[in-house]
Scaffold this motif. Structure first.
Motif, PDB file in Angstrom:
ATOM      1  N   SER A 156     102.088 -20.654 -44.618  1.00 27.65           N
ATOM      2  CA  SER A 156     101.632 -19.514 -45.417  1.00 27.65           C
ATOM      3  C   SER A 156     102.295 -19.542 -46.782  1.00 27.65           C
ATOM      4  O   SER A 156     103.481 -19.830 -46.899  1.00 27.65           O
ATOM      5  N   ASP A 157     101.499 -19.249 -47.791  1.00 29.63           N
ATOM      6  CA  ASP A 157     102.000 -19.284 -49.178  1.00 29.63           C
ATOM      7  C   ASP A 157     101.584 -17.991 -49.879  1.00 29.63           C
ATOM      8  O   ASP A 157     100.423 -17.590 -49.844  1.00 29.63           O
ATOM      9  N   ILE A 158     102.535 -17.352 -50.514  1.00 28.65           N
ATOM     10  CA  ILE A 158     102.267 -16.050 -51.161  1.00 28.65           C
ATOM     11  C   ILE A 158     101.463 -16.180 -52.458  1.00 28.65           C
ATOM     12  O   ILE A 158     100.810 -15.253 -52.879  1.00 28.65           O
ATOM     13  N   HIS A 159     101.496 -17.355 -53.081  1.00 25.48           N
ATOM     14  CA  HIS A 159     100.759 -17.604 -54.319  1.00 25.48           C
ATOM     15  C   HIS A 159     100.951 -16.482 -55.352  1.00 25.48           C
ATOM     16  O   HIS A 159     100.020 -15.745 -55.712  1.00 25.48           O
ATOM     17  N   LEU A 160     102.178 -16.392 -55.836  1.00 25.94           N
ATOM     18  CA  LEU A 160     102.539 -15.370 -56.825  1.00 25.94           C
ATOM     19  C   LEU A 160     101.794 -15.551 -58.146  1.00 25.94           C
ATOM     20  O   LEU A 160     101.610 -16.681 -58.594  1.00 25.94           O
ATOM     21  N   GLY A 161     101.425 -14.442 -58.750  1.00 29.18           N
ATOM     22  CA  GLY A 161     100.934 -14.492 -60.126  1.00 29.18           C
ATOM     23  C   GLY A 161     102.161 -14.448 -61.024  1.00 29.18           C
ATOM     24  O   GLY A 161     102.764 -13.402 -61.213  1.00 29.18           O
TER      25      GLY A 161
END
Ligand code: ARG
Length: 588
Positions: A156-161
Protein backbone atom coordinates in the motif's frame (compact mmCIF):
# COMPACT_ATOMS: atom_id res chain seq x y z
CA UNK A 1 -14.25 -26.42 1.98
CA UNK A 2 -16.76 -26.05 -0.80
CA UNK A 3 -19.25 -23.25 -0.33
CA UNK A 4 -22.64 -24.30 0.93
CA UNK A 5 -24.45 -23.15 -2.21
CA UNK A 6 -21.98 -25.11 -4.31
CA UNK A 7 -22.71 -28.28 -2.34
CA UNK A 8 -26.44 -27.77 -2.53
CA UNK A 9 -26.26 -26.97 -6.24
CA UNK A 10 -24.20 -30.08 -6.95
CA UNK A 11 -26.86 -32.18 -5.28
CA UNK A 12 -29.64 -30.65 -7.36
CA UNK A 13 -27.55 -30.78 -10.52
CA UNK A 14 -27.08 -34.50 -10.23
CA UNK A 15 -30.83 -34.88 -9.73
CA UNK A 16 -31.37 -33.04 -13.03
CA UNK A 17 -28.84 -35.28 -14.70
CA UNK A 18 -30.43 -38.39 -13.29
CA UNK A 19 -33.77 -37.29 -14.70
CA UNK A 20 -32.16 -36.92 -18.12
CA UNK A 21 -31.81 -33.15 -18.17
CA UNK A 22 -28.92 -30.74 -18.55
CA UNK A 23 -27.38 -30.53 -15.12
CA UNK A 24 -26.47 -26.86 -15.55
CA UNK A 25 -30.11 -26.11 -14.75
CA UNK A 26 -29.56 -27.26 -11.18
CA UNK A 27 -28.07 -24.05 -9.85
CA UNK A 28 -29.55 -23.13 -6.47
CA UNK A 29 -29.87 -19.73 -4.83
CA UNK A 30 -31.03 -18.50 -1.47
CA UNK A 31 -34.81 -18.26 -1.51
CA UNK A 32 -36.37 -14.90 -2.16
CA UNK A 33 -39.48 -16.20 -0.41
CA UNK A 34 -38.12 -17.23 2.98
CA UNK A 35 -41.72 -17.75 4.12
CA UNK A 36 -41.98 -20.67 1.69
CA UNK A 37 -38.54 -22.25 1.68
CA UNK A 38 -34.85 -21.69 2.42
CA UNK A 39 -33.37 -22.24 -1.04
CA UNK A 40 -34.77 -22.47 -4.51
CA UNK A 41 -33.92 -23.70 -7.96
CA UNK A 42 -35.60 -22.10 -10.95
CA UNK A 43 -33.74 -24.11 -13.60
CA UNK A 44 -36.79 -26.09 -14.74
CA UNK A 45 -38.39 -22.96 -16.19
CA UNK A 46 -35.60 -22.14 -18.63
CA UNK A 47 -35.23 -25.80 -19.61
CA UNK A 48 -38.95 -26.22 -20.20
CA UNK A 49 -38.96 -23.40 -22.74
CA UNK A 50 -36.20 -25.03 -24.76
CA UNK A 51 -37.74 -28.52 -24.49
CA UNK A 52 -41.29 -27.31 -25.10
CA UNK A 53 -42.73 -29.06 -22.08
CA UNK A 54 -44.37 -27.89 -18.85
CA UNK A 55 -41.79 -26.78 -16.25
CA UNK A 56 -43.66 -28.55 -13.48
CA UNK A 57 -43.01 -31.90 -15.18
CA UNK A 58 -39.28 -31.29 -15.02
CA UNK A 59 -39.40 -29.90 -11.50
CA UNK A 60 -41.48 -32.90 -10.39
CA UNK A 61 -39.04 -35.42 -11.83
CA UNK A 62 -36.08 -33.66 -10.23
CA UNK A 63 -37.84 -33.41 -6.87
CA UNK A 64 -38.58 -37.13 -7.02
CA UNK A 65 -34.85 -37.81 -7.43
CA UNK A 66 -34.09 -35.71 -4.37
CA UNK A 67 -36.54 -37.54 -2.10
CA UNK A 68 -33.82 -39.51 -0.33
CA UNK A 69 -31.19 -36.81 -0.39
CA UNK A 70 -29.28 -36.27 2.83
CA UNK A 71 -28.80 -32.62 1.96
CA UNK A 72 -32.46 -31.64 2.15
CA UNK A 73 -35.19 -32.15 4.68
CA UNK A 74 -37.86 -31.01 2.25
CA UNK A 75 -38.08 -30.74 -1.52
CA UNK A 76 -41.20 -29.48 -3.28
CA UNK A 77 -41.96 -28.92 -6.92
CA UNK A 78 -44.48 -26.10 -7.05
CA UNK A 79 -46.33 -24.34 -9.85
CA UNK A 80 -45.37 -23.23 -12.34
CA UNK A 81 -42.08 -25.14 -11.94
CA UNK A 82 -40.06 -23.95 -8.97
CA UNK A 83 -38.17 -26.37 -6.79
CA UNK A 84 -38.39 -25.26 -3.18
CA UNK A 85 -35.78 -26.62 -0.84
CA UNK A 86 -35.16 -26.79 2.90
CA UNK A 87 -31.80 -27.87 4.17
CA UNK A 88 -31.45 -30.93 6.36
CA UNK A 89 -30.50 -29.82 9.90
CA UNK A 90 -27.98 -32.65 10.28
CA UNK A 91 -26.28 -31.77 7.03
CA UNK A 92 -26.18 -28.10 8.02
CA UNK A 93 -24.82 -28.69 11.49
CA UNK A 94 -22.14 -31.02 10.17
CA UNK A 95 -21.10 -28.36 7.70
CA UNK A 96 -20.90 -25.73 10.44
CA UNK A 97 -19.03 -28.13 12.72
CA UNK A 98 -16.48 -28.57 9.95
CA UNK A 99 -16.18 -24.79 9.57
CA UNK A 100 -15.45 -24.47 13.26
CA UNK A 101 -12.51 -26.84 12.92
CA UNK A 102 -10.78 -24.70 10.33
CA UNK A 103 -8.65 -21.59 10.92
CA UNK A 104 -10.36 -19.78 8.08
CA UNK A 105 -13.79 -21.32 8.70
CA UNK A 106 -13.64 -23.30 5.47
CA UNK A 107 -12.66 -20.29 3.37
CA UNK A 108 -10.36 -21.19 0.49
CA UNK A 109 -7.79 -18.50 -0.30
CA UNK A 110 -7.13 -17.53 -3.91
CA UNK A 111 -5.71 -20.43 -5.92
CA UNK A 112 -3.27 -18.07 -7.62
CA UNK A 113 -2.07 -15.42 -5.17
CA UNK A 114 -1.48 -12.06 -6.81
CA UNK A 115 0.74 -9.17 -5.97
CA UNK A 116 -1.51 -6.15 -5.56
CA UNK A 117 -0.45 -2.52 -5.41
CA UNK A 118 -2.92 -0.33 -3.53
CA UNK A 119 -3.01 3.44 -3.80
CA UNK A 120 -5.20 5.12 -1.18
CA UNK A 121 -5.17 8.04 1.23
CA UNK A 122 -3.61 10.48 -1.23
CA UNK A 123 -3.57 13.53 1.06
CA UNK A 124 -1.68 16.67 0.16
CA UNK A 125 1.05 17.76 2.54
CA UNK A 126 0.75 21.02 4.45
CA UNK A 127 -3.03 20.78 4.43
CA UNK A 128 -4.99 19.40 7.37
CA UNK A 129 -6.65 16.04 6.86
CA UNK A 130 -10.37 16.74 6.59
CA UNK A 131 -13.49 14.59 6.36
CA UNK A 132 -12.96 14.29 2.61
CA UNK A 133 -9.95 12.11 3.41
CA UNK A 134 -11.89 9.63 5.48
CA UNK A 135 -13.27 7.41 2.76
CA UNK A 136 -10.13 6.88 0.71
CA UNK A 137 -8.24 5.83 3.83
CA UNK A 138 -10.89 3.68 5.41
CA UNK A 139 -12.16 1.90 2.27
CA UNK A 140 -8.64 1.48 0.92
CA UNK A 141 -7.38 0.03 4.16
CA UNK A 142 -10.32 -2.40 4.35
CA UNK A 143 -9.76 -3.54 0.76
CA UNK A 144 -6.11 -4.06 1.62
CA UNK A 145 -7.07 -6.30 4.54
CA UNK A 146 -9.57 -8.22 2.41
CA UNK A 147 -6.92 -8.80 -0.29
CA UNK A 148 -4.59 -10.18 2.37
CA UNK A 149 -7.25 -12.50 3.76
CA UNK A 150 -7.78 -13.74 0.19
CA UNK A 151 -4.12 -14.76 0.26
CA UNK A 152 -2.80 -12.01 -2.00
CA UNK A 153 0.35 -10.09 -1.32
CA UNK A 154 -0.26 -6.35 -1.04
CA UNK A 155 1.78 -3.17 -1.06
CA UNK A 156 0.00 0.00 0.00
CA UNK A 157 1.24 3.45 -0.93
CA UNK A 158 -0.22 6.73 0.35
CA UNK A 159 0.85 8.67 -2.77
CA UNK A 160 1.23 12.06 -1.09
CA UNK A 161 0.60 15.26 -2.99
CA UNK A 162 3.97 16.77 -2.14
CA UNK A 163 5.36 18.40 -5.23
CA UNK A 164 3.30 20.92 -7.14
CA UNK A 165 2.27 24.56 -6.82
CA UNK A 166 1.22 24.37 -3.14
CA UNK A 167 4.85 23.82 -2.18
CA UNK A 168 5.96 26.95 -4.04
CA UNK A 169 3.15 28.96 -2.46
CA UNK A 170 4.21 28.01 1.04
CA UNK A 171 7.86 28.74 0.35
CA UNK A 172 7.16 32.10 -1.19
CA UNK A 173 4.89 33.15 1.67
CA UNK A 174 7.54 32.04 4.13
CA UNK A 175 10.22 34.03 2.32
CA UNK A 176 8.11 37.17 2.84
CA UNK A 177 7.47 36.47 6.49
CA UNK A 178 10.95 35.32 7.42
CA UNK A 179 13.32 36.65 4.73
CA UNK A 180 16.35 36.09 6.92
CA UNK A 181 16.06 32.32 7.01
CA UNK A 182 19.19 30.73 5.47
CA UNK A 183 17.06 28.70 3.03
CA UNK A 184 16.47 31.83 0.98
CA UNK A 185 20.09 32.94 0.96
CA UNK A 186 21.71 31.76 -2.31
CA UNK A 187 25.21 32.35 -0.97
CA UNK A 188 24.66 30.21 2.13
CA UNK A 189 26.84 27.10 2.07
CA UNK A 190 26.60 25.88 5.67
CA UNK A 191 24.32 23.23 7.10
CA UNK A 192 20.66 24.11 7.42
CA UNK A 193 18.99 23.99 10.84
CA UNK A 194 17.54 20.61 11.79
CA UNK A 195 14.59 22.26 13.52
CA UNK A 196 11.80 23.28 11.13
CA UNK A 197 11.00 27.01 11.07
CA UNK A 198 7.25 26.31 11.48
CA UNK A 199 4.77 24.01 13.21
CA UNK A 200 2.05 22.01 11.55
CA UNK A 201 -0.45 24.62 12.72
CA UNK A 202 1.62 27.33 11.01
CA UNK A 203 1.62 25.35 7.78
CA UNK A 204 -2.10 24.89 7.87
CA UNK A 205 -2.50 28.65 8.12
CA UNK A 206 0.25 29.57 5.64
CA UNK A 207 -1.03 27.49 2.75
CA UNK A 208 -4.59 28.87 2.51
CA UNK A 209 -3.32 32.41 3.05
CA UNK A 210 -0.79 32.04 0.26
CA UNK A 211 -3.29 30.36 -2.02
CA UNK A 212 -5.73 33.24 -1.53
CA UNK A 213 -3.07 35.86 -2.19
CA UNK A 214 -1.93 34.16 -5.39
CA UNK A 215 -5.45 34.33 -6.76
CA UNK A 216 -5.59 38.06 -6.19
CA UNK A 217 -2.04 39.08 -7.02
CA UNK A 218 -0.34 38.18 -10.31
CA UNK A 219 3.12 39.11 -9.11
CA UNK A 220 2.74 37.01 -5.99
CA UNK A 221 1.62 34.10 -8.15
CA UNK A 222 4.63 34.44 -10.43
CA UNK A 223 6.98 34.49 -7.45
CA UNK A 224 5.37 31.36 -6.04
CA UNK A 225 5.78 29.67 -9.42
CA UNK A 226 9.42 30.62 -9.36
CA UNK A 227 9.74 29.04 -5.94
CA UNK A 228 8.11 25.83 -7.24
CA UNK A 229 10.57 25.85 -10.09
CA UNK A 230 13.53 26.34 -7.74
CA UNK A 231 12.37 23.41 -5.64
CA UNK A 232 11.86 21.15 -8.64
CA UNK A 233 15.18 22.04 -10.18
CA UNK A 234 16.95 21.14 -6.97
CA UNK A 235 18.00 24.46 -5.39
CA UNK A 236 19.60 23.41 -2.12
CA UNK A 237 17.82 25.74 0.30
CA UNK A 238 14.43 25.03 -1.23
CA UNK A 239 14.95 21.29 -1.00
CA UNK A 240 15.94 21.63 2.65
CA UNK A 241 12.88 23.70 3.40
CA UNK A 242 10.69 21.28 1.51
CA UNK A 243 12.06 18.42 3.64
CA UNK A 244 10.89 20.29 6.71
CA UNK A 245 7.42 20.70 5.22
CA UNK A 246 7.22 16.97 4.49
CA UNK A 247 8.50 15.92 7.91
CA UNK A 248 6.26 18.21 9.90
CA UNK A 249 3.23 17.36 7.84
CA UNK A 250 3.80 13.62 7.60
CA UNK A 251 4.41 13.27 11.33
CA UNK A 252 1.01 14.79 11.95
CA UNK A 253 -0.69 12.67 9.28
CA UNK A 254 0.77 9.48 10.69
CA UNK A 255 -0.63 10.30 14.09
CA UNK A 256 -4.14 10.78 12.71
CA UNK A 257 -4.09 7.76 10.38
CA UNK A 258 -2.86 5.67 13.32
CA UNK A 259 -5.82 6.76 15.38
CA UNK A 260 -8.07 5.72 12.55
CA UNK A 261 -6.25 2.39 12.17
CA UNK A 262 -5.25 3.11 8.57
CA UNK A 263 -1.79 1.91 7.56
CA UNK A 264 0.50 2.30 4.57
CA UNK A 265 3.58 0.30 3.64
CA UNK A 266 4.98 3.17 1.60
CA UNK A 267 4.80 6.90 2.21
CA UNK A 268 5.93 7.88 -1.27
CA UNK A 269 4.81 11.09 -2.84
CA UNK A 270 4.40 12.57 -6.28
CA UNK A 271 7.91 13.99 -5.83
CA UNK A 272 9.41 10.51 -5.89
CA UNK A 273 8.85 10.16 -9.64
CA UNK A 274 9.96 13.64 -10.65
CA UNK A 275 13.27 12.44 -12.04
CA UNK A 276 11.86 9.65 -14.19
CA UNK A 277 9.35 11.83 -16.05
CA UNK A 278 11.74 12.95 -18.83
CA UNK A 279 12.66 9.32 -19.56
CA UNK A 280 9.02 8.30 -19.67
CA UNK A 281 8.14 11.17 -22.00
CA UNK A 282 10.96 10.18 -24.34
CA UNK A 283 9.79 6.57 -24.28
CA UNK A 284 6.26 7.63 -25.19
CA UNK A 285 7.48 9.82 -28.01
CA UNK A 286 9.96 7.29 -29.38
CA UNK A 287 7.38 4.54 -29.26
CA UNK A 288 5.10 6.66 -31.41
CA UNK A 289 2.41 6.76 -28.73
CA UNK A 290 2.56 10.45 -27.90
CA UNK A 291 2.20 13.31 -30.34
CA UNK A 292 1.84 17.08 -30.22
CA UNK A 293 -1.69 18.41 -30.39
CA UNK A 294 -2.39 22.12 -29.95
CA UNK A 295 1.04 22.46 -28.40
CA UNK A 296 0.51 19.79 -25.77
CA UNK A 297 1.95 16.29 -25.81
CA UNK A 298 -0.92 13.79 -25.81
CA UNK A 299 -1.74 10.10 -26.16
CA UNK A 300 -5.05 9.13 -27.77
CA UNK A 301 -7.04 6.76 -25.62
CA UNK A 302 -10.31 6.70 -27.54
CA UNK A 303 -11.70 3.34 -28.58
CA UNK A 304 -14.19 2.53 -31.33
CA UNK A 305 -16.65 1.11 -28.85
CA UNK A 306 -16.78 4.30 -26.75
CA UNK A 307 -20.21 5.78 -26.38
CA UNK A 308 -19.07 8.67 -24.23
CA UNK A 309 -16.52 11.35 -24.89
CA UNK A 310 -12.97 10.19 -24.24
CA UNK A 311 -10.47 13.05 -24.46
CA UNK A 312 -6.80 12.23 -25.06
CA UNK A 313 -4.50 11.81 -22.10
CA UNK A 314 -2.29 14.90 -21.79
CA UNK A 315 1.30 14.02 -20.92
CA UNK A 316 2.85 17.49 -21.01
CA UNK A 317 1.22 20.90 -21.16
CA UNK A 318 2.20 23.27 -23.98
CA UNK A 319 4.71 24.98 -21.67
CA UNK A 320 6.33 21.60 -21.07
CA UNK A 321 5.06 21.33 -17.51
CA UNK A 322 3.90 17.96 -16.23
CA UNK A 323 0.44 17.34 -14.78
CA UNK A 324 -1.42 15.08 -12.39
CA UNK A 325 -1.63 12.50 -15.26
CA UNK A 326 2.08 12.62 -15.86
CA UNK A 327 2.89 11.84 -12.24
CA UNK A 328 0.37 9.00 -12.09
CA UNK A 329 1.73 7.41 -15.27
CA UNK A 330 5.32 7.79 -14.09
CA UNK A 331 4.30 6.25 -10.77
CA UNK A 332 2.80 3.27 -12.58
CA UNK A 333 6.07 2.87 -14.45
CA UNK A 334 8.14 2.97 -11.26
CA UNK A 335 5.81 0.62 -9.38
CA UNK A 336 5.94 -1.82 -12.27
CA UNK A 337 9.76 -1.73 -12.31
CA UNK A 338 10.17 -2.01 -8.57
CA UNK A 339 7.39 -4.40 -7.59
CA UNK A 340 5.91 -5.82 -10.80
CA UNK A 341 2.35 -6.09 -9.44
CA UNK A 342 -0.35 -8.20 -11.14
CA UNK A 343 -2.97 -5.70 -10.17
CA UNK A 344 -3.23 -2.01 -9.19
CA UNK A 345 -6.15 -0.68 -7.15
CA UNK A 346 -6.73 3.06 -6.70
CA UNK A 347 -9.16 4.76 -4.38
CA UNK A 348 -10.37 8.29 -4.97
CA UNK A 349 -13.50 10.31 -5.11
CA UNK A 350 -15.72 9.13 -7.98
CA UNK A 351 -15.28 12.49 -9.69
CA UNK A 352 -11.96 11.06 -10.85
CA UNK A 353 -13.62 8.11 -12.64
CA UNK A 354 -12.99 9.43 -16.15
CA UNK A 355 -9.51 10.59 -15.23
CA UNK A 356 -8.47 7.10 -14.13
CA UNK A 357 -10.04 5.53 -17.17
CA UNK A 358 -7.83 7.76 -19.34
CA UNK A 359 -4.73 7.02 -17.29
CA UNK A 360 -5.35 3.25 -17.30
CA UNK A 361 -5.98 3.15 -21.02
CA UNK A 362 -2.87 5.21 -21.58
CA UNK A 363 -0.76 2.89 -19.39
CA UNK A 364 -1.99 -0.15 -21.33
CA UNK A 365 -1.71 1.46 -24.73
CA UNK A 366 1.83 2.70 -24.13
CA UNK A 367 2.73 -0.69 -22.63
CA UNK A 368 3.85 0.75 -19.31
CA UNK A 369 2.15 -2.38 -18.00
CA UNK A 370 1.30 -5.61 -19.77
CA UNK A 371 -2.14 -6.23 -21.19
CA UNK A 372 -3.09 -8.66 -18.44
CA UNK A 373 -2.19 -6.27 -15.62
CA UNK A 374 -5.46 -5.29 -14.04
CA UNK A 375 -5.85 -1.60 -13.27
CA UNK A 376 -8.84 -0.88 -11.08
CA UNK A 377 -10.30 2.30 -9.70
CA UNK A 378 -12.79 2.43 -6.86
CA UNK A 379 -14.55 5.79 -7.06
CA UNK A 380 -16.40 6.59 -3.89
CA UNK A 381 -19.21 9.00 -3.09
CA UNK A 382 -19.25 11.89 -0.63
CA UNK A 383 -20.03 11.93 3.04
CA UNK A 384 -22.77 14.52 3.31
CA UNK A 385 -24.41 16.40 6.14
CA UNK A 386 -28.13 16.21 6.83
CA UNK A 387 -28.64 18.98 4.26
CA UNK A 388 -27.35 16.63 1.55
CA UNK A 389 -24.22 18.75 0.96
CA UNK A 390 -20.63 17.73 1.81
CA UNK A 391 -20.33 17.50 5.57
CA UNK A 392 -19.23 20.74 7.24
CA UNK A 393 -18.64 22.05 10.72
CA UNK A 394 -21.50 23.82 12.47
CA UNK A 395 -20.31 27.20 11.25
CA UNK A 396 -19.94 25.96 7.68
CA UNK A 397 -16.17 25.42 7.69
CA UNK A 398 -14.23 22.39 6.53
CA UNK A 399 -14.48 19.65 9.16
CA UNK A 400 -11.09 18.30 10.18
CA UNK A 401 -10.85 14.54 10.28
CA UNK A 402 -9.41 14.66 13.75
CA UNK A 403 -12.24 16.81 15.08
CA UNK A 404 -14.77 14.40 13.64
CA UNK A 405 -13.00 11.50 15.35
CA UNK A 406 -12.87 13.39 18.64
CA UNK A 407 -16.56 14.25 18.44
CA UNK A 408 -17.44 10.61 17.89
CA UNK A 409 -15.22 9.44 20.72
CA UNK A 410 -16.71 11.99 23.09
CA UNK A 411 -20.26 11.02 22.23
CA UNK A 412 -19.35 7.36 22.66
CA UNK A 413 -17.71 8.14 25.98
CA UNK A 414 -20.86 9.81 27.25
CA UNK A 415 -22.91 6.82 26.19
CA UNK A 416 -20.61 4.32 27.89
CA UNK A 417 -20.59 6.36 31.10
CA UNK A 418 -24.36 6.54 31.03
CA UNK A 419 -24.76 2.76 30.57
CA UNK A 420 -22.10 1.45 32.85
CA UNK A 421 -20.14 2.03 35.95
CA UNK A 422 -16.58 2.20 34.73
CA UNK A 423 -13.36 3.93 35.69
CA UNK A 424 -12.51 7.13 33.81
CA UNK A 425 -9.53 5.45 32.28
CA UNK A 426 -11.41 2.39 31.02
CA UNK A 427 -14.25 4.46 29.69
CA UNK A 428 -11.83 6.62 27.77
CA UNK A 429 -9.88 3.71 26.31
CA UNK A 430 -13.03 1.80 25.37
CA UNK A 431 -14.68 4.86 23.85
CA UNK A 432 -11.73 5.12 21.48
CA UNK A 433 -12.13 1.50 20.41
CA UNK A 434 -15.88 1.86 19.99
CA UNK A 435 -15.53 5.27 18.34
CA UNK A 436 -13.25 3.87 15.69
CA UNK A 437 -15.72 1.07 15.01
CA UNK A 438 -18.58 3.58 14.82
CA UNK A 439 -16.79 5.71 12.26
CA UNK A 440 -15.32 2.94 10.14
CA UNK A 441 -18.43 0.78 10.09
CA UNK A 442 -20.65 3.82 9.55
CA UNK A 443 -18.66 4.61 6.45
CA UNK A 444 -17.91 1.10 5.18
CA UNK A 445 -21.48 -0.15 5.48
CA UNK A 446 -22.35 2.09 2.52
CA UNK A 447 -21.76 0.89 -1.02
CA UNK A 448 -18.55 2.77 -1.94
CA UNK A 449 -19.91 4.56 -5.01
CA UNK A 450 -22.87 6.04 -3.14
CA UNK A 451 -23.01 9.32 -1.25
CA UNK A 452 -24.26 8.94 2.29
CA UNK A 453 -25.41 11.10 5.15
CA UNK A 454 -23.35 11.34 8.27
CA UNK A 455 -25.63 10.86 11.25
CA UNK A 456 -23.77 10.81 14.53
CA UNK A 457 -26.64 9.26 16.51
CA UNK A 458 -26.99 6.40 14.07
CA UNK A 459 -23.23 5.82 13.84
CA UNK A 460 -22.76 5.50 17.60
CA UNK A 461 -26.03 3.73 18.39
CA UNK A 462 -25.72 0.41 20.20
CA UNK A 463 -28.70 -0.86 18.24
CA UNK A 464 -29.40 -1.17 14.55
CA UNK A 465 -26.95 -1.31 11.69
CA UNK A 466 -23.93 0.25 13.40
CA UNK A 467 -20.38 -0.60 14.43
CA UNK A 468 -21.17 -0.43 18.16
CA UNK A 469 -24.06 -2.90 17.69
CA UNK A 470 -21.66 -5.43 16.16
CA UNK A 471 -19.19 -4.87 19.02
CA UNK A 472 -21.98 -5.16 21.56
CA UNK A 473 -22.89 -8.55 20.09
CA UNK A 474 -19.30 -9.77 20.32
CA UNK A 475 -19.00 -8.50 23.89
CA UNK A 476 -22.22 -10.32 24.77
CA UNK A 477 -20.82 -13.61 23.41
CA UNK A 478 -17.55 -13.05 25.26
CA UNK A 479 -19.43 -12.61 28.50
CA UNK A 480 -21.44 -15.83 28.02
CA UNK A 481 -18.25 -17.75 27.26
CA UNK A 482 -16.58 -16.27 30.32
CA UNK A 483 -19.44 -17.36 32.57
CA UNK A 484 -19.34 -20.82 31.00
CA UNK A 485 -15.63 -21.12 31.78
CA UNK A 486 -16.25 -19.96 35.34
CA UNK A 487 -18.34 -23.11 35.89
CA UNK A 488 -15.16 -25.11 35.37
CA UNK A 489 -15.87 -26.20 31.78
CA UNK A 490 -13.76 -25.67 28.69
CA UNK A 491 -14.87 -24.03 25.45
CA UNK A 492 -12.35 -26.07 23.44
CA UNK A 493 -14.05 -29.29 24.53
CA UNK A 494 -17.36 -28.24 23.02
CA UNK A 495 -18.54 -29.53 19.64
CA UNK A 496 -21.41 -28.59 17.38
CA UNK A 497 -23.87 -31.47 17.18
CA UNK A 498 -27.33 -31.16 15.71
CA UNK A 499 -29.94 -28.43 15.79
CA UNK A 500 -32.71 -27.93 18.35
CA UNK A 501 -34.58 -24.88 17.31
CA UNK A 502 -35.38 -22.61 14.41
CA UNK A 503 -33.24 -19.69 15.52
CA UNK A 504 -30.26 -21.99 15.90
CA UNK A 505 -30.76 -23.14 12.33
CA UNK A 506 -30.96 -19.54 11.14
CA UNK A 507 -27.72 -18.70 12.90
CA UNK A 508 -25.98 -21.68 11.31
CA UNK A 509 -27.26 -20.76 7.87
CA UNK A 510 -25.90 -17.23 8.27
CA UNK A 511 -22.50 -18.58 9.27
CA UNK A 512 -22.27 -20.67 6.13
CA UNK A 513 -22.29 -17.50 4.01
CA UNK A 514 -18.90 -16.39 5.34
CA UNK A 515 -16.80 -17.67 2.41
CA UNK A 516 -18.99 -16.33 -0.35
CA UNK A 517 -19.22 -12.97 1.40
CA UNK A 518 -15.45 -12.52 1.52
CA UNK A 519 -15.11 -13.62 -2.06
CA UNK A 520 -17.69 -11.19 -3.35
CA UNK A 521 -16.32 -8.36 -1.17
CA UNK A 522 -13.02 -8.89 -2.96
CA UNK A 523 -14.49 -9.35 -6.43
CA UNK A 524 -16.60 -6.23 -6.17
CA UNK A 525 -14.03 -4.33 -4.06
CA UNK A 526 -16.88 -3.62 -1.67
CA UNK A 527 -16.24 -3.95 2.07
CA UNK A 528 -19.94 -3.07 2.44
CA UNK A 529 -20.66 -6.74 1.64
CA UNK A 530 -18.92 -7.74 4.84
CA UNK A 531 -20.88 -5.17 6.85
CA UNK A 532 -24.18 -6.48 5.52
CA UNK A 533 -23.12 -10.03 6.36
CA UNK A 534 -22.09 -9.32 9.94
CA UNK A 535 -25.21 -7.28 10.54
CA UNK A 536 -27.33 -10.28 9.53
CA UNK A 537 -25.10 -12.59 11.53
CA UNK A 538 -25.33 -10.41 14.65
CA UNK A 539 -29.12 -10.30 14.28
CA UNK A 540 -29.28 -14.07 13.89
CA UNK A 541 -27.12 -14.52 16.96
CA UNK A 542 -29.23 -12.13 19.04
CA UNK A 543 -32.47 -13.91 18.09
CA UNK A 544 -30.88 -17.21 19.03
CA UNK A 545 -29.66 -15.74 22.30
CA UNK A 546 -33.10 -14.43 23.22
CA UNK A 547 -34.82 -17.71 22.43
CA UNK A 548 -32.36 -20.16 23.91
CA UNK A 549 -31.25 -20.77 27.46
CA UNK A 550 -27.57 -21.39 27.08
CA UNK A 551 -25.96 -21.15 30.49
CA UNK A 552 -28.84 -22.85 32.29
CA UNK A 553 -29.14 -25.71 29.79
CA UNK A 554 -28.86 -28.99 31.73
CA UNK A 555 -28.15 -31.35 28.88
CA UNK A 556 -24.34 -31.13 28.66
CA UNK A 557 -24.10 -32.16 25.00
CA UNK A 558 -26.73 -29.62 23.99
CA UNK A 559 -25.07 -26.88 25.99
CA UNK A 560 -21.68 -27.77 24.52
CA UNK A 561 -23.12 -27.51 21.04
CA UNK A 562 -24.55 -24.07 21.79
CA UNK A 563 -21.25 -22.91 23.23
CA UNK A 564 -19.27 -24.16 20.23
CA UNK A 565 -21.74 -22.44 17.92
CA UNK A 566 -21.54 -19.05 19.63
CA UNK A 567 -17.78 -19.33 19.89
CA UNK A 568 -17.65 -19.84 16.13
CA UNK A 569 -19.99 -16.88 15.69
CA UNK A 570 -17.65 -14.75 17.78
CA UNK A 571 -14.60 -15.80 15.80
CA UNK A 572 -16.30 -15.13 12.47
CA UNK A 573 -17.47 -11.70 13.65
CA UNK A 574 -14.00 -10.87 14.94
CA UNK A 575 -12.37 -11.95 11.70
CA UNK A 576 -14.77 -9.81 9.71
CA UNK A 577 -14.30 -6.67 11.80
CA UNK A 578 -10.57 -7.29 11.55
CA UNK A 579 -10.95 -6.97 7.78
CA UNK A 580 -12.93 -3.78 8.29
CA UNK A 581 -10.10 -2.46 10.45
CA UNK A 582 -11.46 -2.37 13.98
CA UNK A 583 -11.68 -4.62 17.02
CA UNK A 584 -13.97 -5.35 19.94
CA UNK A 585 -13.26 -4.30 23.54
CA UNK A 586 -13.55 -6.85 26.35
CA UNK A 587 -16.65 -5.07 27.61
CA UNK A 588 -18.64 -1.95 26.87
N1 ARG B 1 -3.66 14.00 -3.97
C1 ARG B 1 -4.76 13.73 -4.82
C2 ARG B 1 -5.93 14.67 -4.51
O1 ARG B 1 -5.91 15.34 -3.50
C3 ARG B 1 -5.27 12.32 -4.68
C4 ARG B 1 -4.28 11.28 -5.11
C5 ARG B 1 -4.96 10.00 -5.49
N2 ARG B 1 -4.06 9.00 -6.00
C6 ARG B 1 -3.53 9.03 -7.21
N3 ARG B 1 -2.66 8.10 -7.54
N4 ARG B 1 -3.87 9.92 -8.10
O2 ARG B 1 -6.86 14.72 -5.29
Amino acid sequence: MKKILELISEEVMSAFEKAGYDKAAGKVSVSNRPDLCEYQCNGAMALAKALKTAPINIAGAVAENLKDSKVFSEVNAVMPGFINLNINPDFLSQYVAEMSGDDKFGFEPAAKPLKIMLDYGGPNVAKALHVGHLRSGVIGDAINRICKYMGHETISDIHLGDWGTPMGLIMHELSLRKPNLPYFDDSYTGEYPSEPPFTVADLEEIYPTASKKSKEDEEYKAKAQEATFKLQSGVRGYRALWNHIINVSVTDMRRIYDKLGVHFDLWNGESSVHDVIPGMVKYMKDGGYAYISEGALVVDVKEDTDTKEMPPCIILKSDGASLYNTTDLATIMVRKEKYNPDRFIYLTDKRQDLYFEQVFRCAHKTKLVSEDTNLAHVGFGTMNGKDGKPFKTRDGGVMRLESLMNDINEATYAKIKENRDMSEEDAKRISEIVGRAALRYGDLSNIPAKDYIFDMDRFISFEGNSGPYILYTIVRIKSILEKFVQTGKKVEDCVISGIDNASEKELMKELTYFSQTIESAYEELAPSKICAFIYDLANAFNSFYHETKILSEEDAAKQGSYIALINLTKKVLETCIGMLGFEAPERM
